[in-house]
Design a protein around this motif. Structure first.
Motif, PDB file in Angstrom:
ATOM      1  N   THR A  48       0.841  -1.198   0.000  1.00  0.00           N
ATOM      2  CA  THR A  48       0.000   0.000   0.000  1.00  0.00           C
ATOM      3  C   THR A  48       0.876   1.247   0.000  1.00  0.00           C
ATOM      4  N   LEU A  52       0.859   4.213  -2.767  1.00  0.00           N
ATOM      5  CA  LEU A  52       0.692   5.626  -2.420  1.00  0.00           C
ATOM      6  C   LEU A  52       1.841   6.460  -2.971  1.00  0.00           C
ATOM      7  N   GLU A  94      -3.007   7.942   5.298  1.00  0.00           N
ATOM      8  CA  GLU A  94      -3.137   7.602   3.884  1.00  0.00           C
ATOM      9  C   GLU A  94      -3.760   8.700   3.038  1.00  0.00           C
ATOM     10  N   LEU A  96      -3.945  11.507   0.551  1.00  0.00           N
ATOM     11  CA  LEU A  96      -3.018  11.991  -0.479  1.00  0.00           C
ATOM     12  C   LEU A  96      -2.688  13.471  -0.317  1.00  0.00           C
TER      13      LEU A  96
END
Length: 126
Positions: A48, A52, A94, A96
């Protein structure tokens, strides 16, 4: 066929006999020791984390969000994914909007400043 006699553990202070790889059972190396474990640090898998980083790299055109430096070709100098607002200060893991690529120099400088702030806050809380 004769076998070699057992040898001592390679740890300088240990007097036990080596069982495998030159070390006793107490001094066997820890698998994956020293690796940055994103799962224990942020609660997300390394896969993950890589996804990202790829999304942020596409969004930011592989440039450092602090100084604008472009991504170098040298793998040791690759930009690092950074939380703009640190997690301990309330930044999202997480999100962005809270992630950006940082060159090694900017990332080290920012991380040292964040660690100093965290230490000051920890000492004030005592």
């Amino acid at each position: 066929m004769p076998t070699a006699p057992p040898s001592r553990c390679t740890d300088p202070e240990c007097r036990e006999l080596a069982t495998k790889r030159g070390r006793c059972d107490d001094h066997q190396p820890i698998p994956w020791a020293g690796r940055d474990d994103k799962a224990s640090r942020y609660g997300i898998s390394s896969g993950t984390w890589r996804k990202l980083k790829a999304r942020v790299a596409r969004r930011d055109n592989d440039c450092c969000y602090m100084c604008g430096a472009e991504q170098p070709d040298d793998p040791d100098e690759q930009h690092q994914l950074d939380h703009i607002i640190p997690i301990f200060e309330g930044g999202a893991v997480e999100d962005l909007d809270n992630l950006g690529l940082a060159c090694v120099t900017c990332h080290e400088t920012k991380s040292k400043a964040e660690a100093a702030r965290a230490n000051r806050a920890r000492h004030r809380a005592r």
